[in-house]
Design a protein around this motif. Sequence first.
Motif, PDB file in Angstrom:
ATOM      1  N   THR A 107      -2.436 -14.021  -1.698  1.00  0.00           N
ATOM      2  CA  THR A 107      -3.290 -13.313  -2.659  1.00  0.00           C
ATOM      3  C   THR A 107      -4.689 -13.904  -2.674  1.00  0.00           C
ATOM      4  OG1 THR A 107      -1.365 -12.804  -4.053  1.00  0.00           O
ATOM      5  CG2 THR A 107      -3.527 -12.616  -5.063  1.00  0.00           C
ATOM      6  N   ALA A 108      -4.768 -15.235  -2.650  1.00  0.00           N
ATOM      7  CA  ALA A 108      -6.077 -15.895  -2.625  1.00  0.00           C
ATOM      8  C   ALA A 108      -6.829 -15.578  -1.341  1.00  0.00           C
ATOM      9  CB  ALA A 108      -5.896 -17.401  -2.783  1.00  0.00           C
ATOM     10  N   PHE A 109      -6.122 -15.527  -0.224  1.00  0.00           N
ATOM     11  CA  PHE A 109      -6.783 -15.208   1.038  1.00  0.00           C
ATOM     12  C   PHE A 109      -7.298 -13.771   1.048  1.00  0.00           C
ATOM     13  CE2 PHE A 109      -3.865 -18.570   3.001  1.00  0.00           C
ATOM     14  CZ  PHE A 109      -4.846 -19.551   2.887  1.00  0.00           C
ATOM     15  N   PHE A 110      -6.490 -12.829   0.547  1.00  0.00           N
ATOM     16  CA  PHE A 110      -6.911 -11.430   0.528  1.00  0.00           C
ATOM     17  C   PHE A 110      -8.056 -11.202  -0.450  1.00  0.00           C
ATOM     18  CE2 PHE A 110      -2.540 -10.456   2.225  1.00  0.00           C
ATOM     19  CZ  PHE A 110      -2.982  -9.909   3.416  1.00  0.00           C
ATOM     20  N   ASP A 111      -8.089 -11.979  -1.527  1.00  0.00           N
ATOM     21  CA  ASP A 111      -9.185 -11.839  -2.486  1.00  0.00           C
ATOM     22  C   ASP A 111     -10.534 -12.168  -1.850  1.00  0.00           C
ATOM     23  OD1 ASP A 111      -7.607 -10.990  -4.559  1.00  0.00           O
ATOM     24  OD2 ASP A 111      -7.346 -12.995  -5.435  1.00  0.00           O
TER      25      ASP A 111
END
Length: 276
Positions: free
Chosen positions: A160-164
Amino acid sequence: MKTSKRWLPLTFKIALLTLLLLWTLIPITWMVLSSFKPNDIITAGTPRVFFTPTLEHYTSLFSSGNSLWPYLLNSLFIAGISTLIAVVLGCMAGFGLSRIRIKGKQHLAFWIISTRMAPIAAVIVPLYLLFRYLYLLDTHAGLIVAYLSFNLPFAIWLMTAFFDDLPPDLEEAAMIDGATKFQAFRYVVLPLMTPGLVTTAILCFIFAWNDYAFAQTFSGPSTQTIPIAAAQLLTQTGIDWGKLLAIGTIVVCPMAIAGLLVKRWLVQGLTLGAVK
């Protein structure tokens, strides 16, 4: 005077990094070297750096009646499958959490990672009762599910952090050119997520590879992993230091080599989003 003040912090940083490097490498190097020493040198009162290396400990591990091969294959299979499932599901869930717009999304993301914060001792008893009811004790599937209970929330949170940090404009541009949502995800987003995928996979695999608590509780004679094999060398009659050091080398070195092989993606993934 100004030059000396400017060099002082740099010198301090180099000294600190050197100390940390020695703190990390010396125990590992000594373990690897000791795994090639005869037993009389390992247990000698005076440490010896120069010696005639021997492979007797590794040979006895893989050629004795209680061979290490089943433990090694179990570790590779269970850790590999649990990591693959965690990365695939974590990637899809992370993409959904990153792109979907719902009220309370941050609370949902925090609840997911909070399940990873629970200590292993708090979930062993409930999982044991559940696995006994479902006949998952002493099965590969049981250990895979046990590892997923900790790896999947971690993978979702990381992805999720990477996609954000990935602009949604890239997907929208691909969809304007005629790509479907899945095609935009498959051919545009995933290639850019290689550092995140590699980082997540390595960290999940390390947890499953090194785990002892879950393996000790849920495994049986046919599903025991390498940490269990290492623990079996600690007996009431003594400790077989040679074999124990050899197993430690087998456990540590593959992870270190894998980290070096993918260090470019690993470092990029761990620092992704750190600098805007």
